[in-house]
Design a protein around this motif. Structure first.
Motif, mmCIF file in Angstrom:
data_model
loop_
_atom_site.group_PDB
_atom_site.id
_atom_site.type_symbol
_atom_site.label_atom_id
_atom_site.label_comp_id
_atom_site.label_asym_id
_atom_site.label_seq_id
_atom_site.Cartn_x
_atom_site.Cartn_y
_atom_site.Cartn_z
ATOM 1 N N LYS B 385 -4.885 8.081 10.205
ATOM 2 C CA LYS B 385 -4.375 8.869 9.096
ATOM 3 C C LYS B 385 -5.028 8.326 7.835
ATOM 4 C CE LYS B 385 0.243 9.315 7.129
ATOM 5 N NZ LYS B 385 0.524 10.629 6.605
ATOM 6 N N PRO B 386 -5.836 9.134 7.147
ATOM 7 C CA PRO B 386 -6.610 8.603 6.015
ATOM 8 C C PRO B 386 -5.765 8.154 4.823
ATOM 9 C CG PRO B 386 -7.439 10.747 6.721
ATOM 10 C CD PRO B 386 -6.153 10.541 7.429
ATOM 11 N N LYS B 387 -4.643 8.815 4.584
ATOM 12 C CA LYS B 387 -3.846 8.453 3.400
ATOM 13 C C LYS B 387 -2.392 8.206 3.779
ATOM 14 C CE LYS B 387 -6.370 10.288 -0.521
ATOM 15 N NZ LYS B 387 -7.586 11.039 -0.197
ATOM 16 N N TRP B 388 -1.870 7.080 3.305
ATOM 17 C CA TRP B 388 -0.494 6.683 3.636
ATOM 18 C C TRP B 388 0.297 6.403 2.363
ATOM 19 C CZ3 TRP B 388 1.055 5.303 8.840
ATOM 20 C CH2 TRP B 388 0.015 5.346 9.785
ATOM 21 N N SER B 389 1.553 6.787 2.346
ATOM 22 C CA SER B 389 2.412 6.309 1.262
ATOM 23 C C SER B 389 2.921 4.929 1.677
ATOM 24 C CB SER B 389 3.588 7.264 1.046
ATOM 25 O OG SER B 389 4.523 7.116 2.096
ATOM 26 N N VAL B 390 3.459 4.181 0.700
ATOM 27 C CA VAL B 390 3.943 2.824 0.981
ATOM 28 C C VAL B 390 5.006 2.865 2.084
ATOM 29 C CG1 VAL B 390 5.096 0.789 0.031
ATOM 30 C CG2 VAL B 390 3.448 2.033 -1.358
ATOM 31 N N LEU B 410 -0.257 -6.907 0.132
ATOM 32 C CA LEU B 410 -1.118 -6.698 1.299
ATOM 33 C C LEU B 410 -1.962 -5.441 1.112
ATOM 34 C CD1 LEU B 410 1.285 -7.409 4.294
ATOM 35 C CD2 LEU B 410 -0.839 -8.622 3.816
ATOM 36 N N LEU B 411 -1.321 -4.388 0.610
ATOM 37 C CA LEU B 411 -2.019 -3.121 0.411
ATOM 38 C C LEU B 411 -3.092 -3.254 -0.660
ATOM 39 C CD1 LEU B 411 0.951 -0.643 0.745
ATOM 40 C CD2 LEU B 411 -1.035 -0.800 2.245
ATOM 41 N N THR B 412 -2.769 -4.009 -1.713
ATOM 42 C CA THR B 412 -3.755 -4.220 -2.773
ATOM 43 C C THR B 412 -4.984 -4.918 -2.210
ATOM 44 O OG1 THR B 412 -1.875 -4.536 -4.216
ATOM 45 C CG2 THR B 412 -4.015 -5.142 -5.105
ATOM 46 N N LYS B 413 -4.727 -5.829 -1.268
ATOM 47 C CA LYS B 413 -5.821 -6.620 -0.717
ATOM 48 C C LYS B 413 -6.645 -5.839 0.318
ATOM 49 C CE LYS B 413 -6.542 -11.164 1.372
ATOM 50 N NZ LYS B 413 -5.873 -12.320 1.954
ATOM 51 N N TYR B 414 -5.962 -5.060 1.153
ATOM 52 C CA TYR B 414 -6.651 -4.452 2.293
ATOM 53 C C TYR B 414 -6.883 -2.942 2.163
ATOM 54 C CZ TYR B 414 -5.943 -8.843 4.765
ATOM 55 O OH TYR B 414 -5.968 -10.151 5.142
ATOM 56 N N ALA B 415 -6.352 -2.328 1.091
ATOM 57 C CA ALA B 415 -6.489 -0.877 0.999
ATOM 58 C C ALA B 415 -6.833 -0.466 -0.427
ATOM 59 C CB ALA B 415 -5.194 -0.205 1.441
ATOM 60 N N ARG B 416 -7.144 0.822 -0.585
ATOM 61 C CA ARG B 416 -7.471 1.352 -1.902
ATOM 62 C C ARG B 416 -6.339 2.285 -2.330
ATOM 63 N NH1 ARG B 416 -12.558 3.073 -3.994
ATOM 64 N NH2 ARG B 416 -13.522 2.685 -1.982
ATOM 65 N N ALA B 417 -5.859 2.089 -3.538
ATOM 66 C CA ALA B 417 -4.751 2.913 -4.014
ATOM 67 C C ALA B 417 -5.267 4.125 -4.767
ATOM 68 C CB ALA B 417 -3.847 2.086 -4.922
ATOM 69 N N SER B 418 -4.592 5.225 -4.595
ATOM 70 C CA SER B 418 -4.902 6.395 -5.408
ATOM 71 C C SER B 418 -3.628 7.227 -5.540
ATOM 72 C CB SER B 418 -6.020 7.226 -4.767
ATOM 73 O OG SER B 418 -5.644 7.601 -3.465
ATOM 74 N N THR B 419 -3.693 8.292 -6.318
ATOM 75 C CA THR B 419 -2.508 9.115 -6.499
ATOM 76 C C THR B 419 -2.773 10.515 -5.989
ATOM 77 O OG1 THR B 419 -2.033 7.814 -8.443
ATOM 78 C CG2 THR B 419 -0.757 9.827 -8.176
ATOM 79 N N GLN B 420 -1.849 11.003 -5.186
ATOM 80 C CA GLN B 420 -2.010 12.339 -4.632
ATOM 81 C C GLN B 420 -0.702 13.088 -4.852
ATOM 82 O OE1 GLN B 420 -2.378 12.723 -0.311
ATOM 83 N NE2 GLN B 420 -4.256 13.854 -0.643
ATOM 84 N N GLY B 422 1.110 13.129 -7.356
ATOM 85 C CA GLY B 422 2.079 12.271 -8.031
ATOM 86 C C GLY B 422 2.626 11.138 -7.188
ATOM 87 N N ILE B 423 2.162 11.027 -5.946
ATOM 88 C CA ILE B 423 2.640 9.938 -5.084
ATOM 89 C C ILE B 423 1.501 8.948 -4.874
ATOM 90 C CG2 ILE B 423 3.534 9.346 -2.789
ATOM 91 C CD1 ILE B 423 4.520 12.319 -2.684
ATOM 92 N N ARG B 424 1.840 7.663 -4.957
ATOM 93 C CA ARG B 424 0.818 6.647 -4.750
ATOM 94 C C ARG B 424 0.511 6.562 -3.256
ATOM 95 N NH1 ARG B 424 -0.541 1.208 -6.660
ATOM 96 N NH2 ARG B 424 1.189 0.229 -5.588
#
Lengths: 113, 432
Positions: B385-390, B410-420, B422-424
């Motif tokens: 799944k390419p995009k996950w919410s927290v 952990l997410l900051t370290k291993y993943a890229r954050a974006s907004t879709q 209005g949800i991170r």
């Protein structure tokens, strides 16, 4: 695998508190045979500020009594019939730290003891 | 740093006179010093102890040691050693220092070396006129020793010199091995016990010996992954067998027309003891129920709705492949005891839902099936799944979180954050 650490202490006042004397570098003695004890140096405290001073051969070291940021335990490894265990011998909460450069003693020949 | 050609330095003991001379030679004023001089020595080799190790402690460990509680080092040859108290686990690492740490038992700190008594001594000296002062010329110091009591000495042995010590850091118990140890002997029912390799059965001591965790943490994990002690050995239930037992138990609700919060433990165990070994019934009842009401001295229970619904969802999703979401939700609703309410949010951590496809689909995706190694796991997660919410991803990475490094870190370290919308959301760090 597990190795047991015995923290039980027989002495009445609880676990003994030992001290660490921390020096920069290494103490070497010229003494060859090692069968007996060897005096390293004399440590005094100043009345005024309670700071320690260590006379070590031709050097004077001024130090400080420091509370350790984290206390230390002294573990002793005990091997009985191939079974290893540890015993806590003491804790260390303070050290005597000599971190400044040693100052040489300048003395007359006649002062030599 | 210290080598003195002076032969006296190599003696075994100092005399008070020697110490006094050295004080003068060093141009120190004895009157400025506290009463006791400590002479540091390297003891004779027999008194040196090369079996000693130093270890830094935190407050918890210090208290454990002071209370005389036992500690354990745990680890196999291929594992980093941990230190365990009765309920905590610590990572152990060796550290080096370029300084010499001289360990001295019974060393006196300043406060214990007495106050200076120069004043008292001086007044004594004044009154003692008969004392022979003929040797005073030897003293270059302005201060005179005559009439003074001998300097007090204590010889203190350096029991050993250290350049390394151990550091400890609270860590998560290393529990992933437990499931692996217990997997080969999963209980599948009495009729299939003959097929179990008895040499692989493990009792508590054998497990405790192999798992890098404290006693309390291990017992908690036993409960969490639903380990049952059967004939002295710790076992997991095979999925289908667990379903069988749970179904027997849930069927009793209908048979006895029980209200959901009036489940009788006694009747449950009594009705099923011919079908299921009692330790398993007791454990399953404990895993799946909580106490509800106490009525006329009788304790009643209720099933944990969330847990029952989740398990039954897993049963439905067990066969590989994707299911039509609407159909699944309906089948799921009918599979649970009447009165229990299924909710899509319960699927978090056990299944994934794709609402962008037509029709909407759901498929089983369990945390326990993912690789242990964190990079591998993130790779699989983002492939699935390419995009996950927290909230969506948390159940799958929670096991790596520590007090210092939570899921967000952990997410900051291993993943890229974006907004879709209005949800991170989080996606793979390196897009292909």
């Amino acid at each position: 695998m597990q190795i047991y650490v015995n923290c039980k202490n027989e002495s009445e006042g609880g676990i003994p508190e030992w001290a660490i004397v921390e020096l920069q570098g290494l103490i070497q003695t010229k003494k060859q045979e090692n069968s007996s004890a060897t005096v390293v140096g004399d440590m005094h405290y100043f009345n005024r500020n309670r700071h320690p001073v260590l006379v070590l051969g031709h050097h004077i070291l001024n130090g400080k009594e420091v509370k350790l940021e984290h206390p230390m335990a002294v573990f002793e490894k005990i091997v009985i019939e191939d079974r290893t265990s540890y015993k806590v011998r003491a804790v260390v909460k303070k050290k005597i730290l000599f971190k400044s450069r040693p100052k040489p003693i300048i003395s007359n020949v006649s002062d030599k003891v | 740093m210290c080598d003195n050609p002076d032969t006296m330095e190599y003696g075994e003991f100092r005399t008070p006179e020697e110490v006094r001379k050295i004080i003068k030679t060093a141009k120190l004023q004895e009157s400025e010093l506290t009463e006791i001089t400590q002479v540091l020595r390297f003891p004779e080799p027999a008194k040196q102890n090369n079996n000693l190790r130093l270890m830094l402690l935190d407050d918890v460990l210090l208290k454990e040691i002071e209370a005389g509680n036992e500690l354990l080092f745990k680890g196999d040859q291929d594992e980093n050693v941990v230190l365990c108290t009765n309920n905590k686990t610590y990572d152990v690492k060796e550290a080096e220092t370029s300084n010499s740490l001289l360990l001295v038992p019974e060393l006196l700190f300043a406060a214990s070396t007495g106050l200076d008594e120069t004043l008292a001594n001086n007044s004594m000296e004044d009154s003692d006129t008969s004392f022979d002062k003929s040797n005073s010329s030897l003293n270059k110091s302005t201060e005179s020793d005559d009439g003074k009591p001998p300097r007090k000495l204590e010889h203190k042995d350096i029991i050993n010199t250290f350049f390394t010590y151990y550091e400890v850091k609270p860590c998560k118990p290393r529990l992933t091995k437990l499931r692996k140890l217990l997997d080969p002997t999963r209980y599948q029912g009495q009729e299939l016990e003959y097929a179990i390799d008895k040499s692989k059965l493990l009792n508590y001591d054998a497990i405790f010996d192999k798992i890098q965790a404290s006693k309390r943490e291990l017992l908690e994990e036993f409960e969490k992954i639903q380990t049952i002690e059967i004939d002295g050995f710790y076992r997991l239930l095979e999925f289908d067998y667990e379903f069988r037992v749970l179904s027997y138990m849930l069927d009793l609700i209908d048979e006895n027309s029980w209200l959901l919060d009036r489940i009788s433990k006694e009747v449950t165990i009594d009705s099923l003891k011919e079908l299921v070994p009692i330790p398993i019934l007791e454990a399953m009842f404990r895993f799946y129920t909580t106490e509800s009401v106490l009525e006329d001295g009788v304790q009643y229970y209720q099933y944990k709705e969330d847990k029952v619904c989740k398990f039954l969802a897993r049963v439905l999703l067990k066969s590989a492949g994707k299911f039509n979401l609407v159909e699944f939700l309906q089948a799921w609703r009918y599979s649970v005891p009447e009165g229990m309410i299924t909710d899509e949010s319960m699927l978090s951590g056990i299944a994934l839902v794709d609402k962008t496809s037509t029709p909407k689909v759901v498929w089983g995706f369990a945390e326990s099936d993912l690789p242990e190694e964190i990079n591998e796991r993130f790779k699989i997660l983002f492939q699935t799944k390419p995009k996950w919410s927290v909230d969506q991803i948390s159940p799958y990475i929670e096991c790596y979180a520590t007090e210092k490094l939570n899921v967000n870190a952990l997410l900051t370290k291993y993943a890229r954050a974006s907004t879709q919308d209005g949800i991170r959301v989080f996606s793979a760090k390196h897009m292909k």
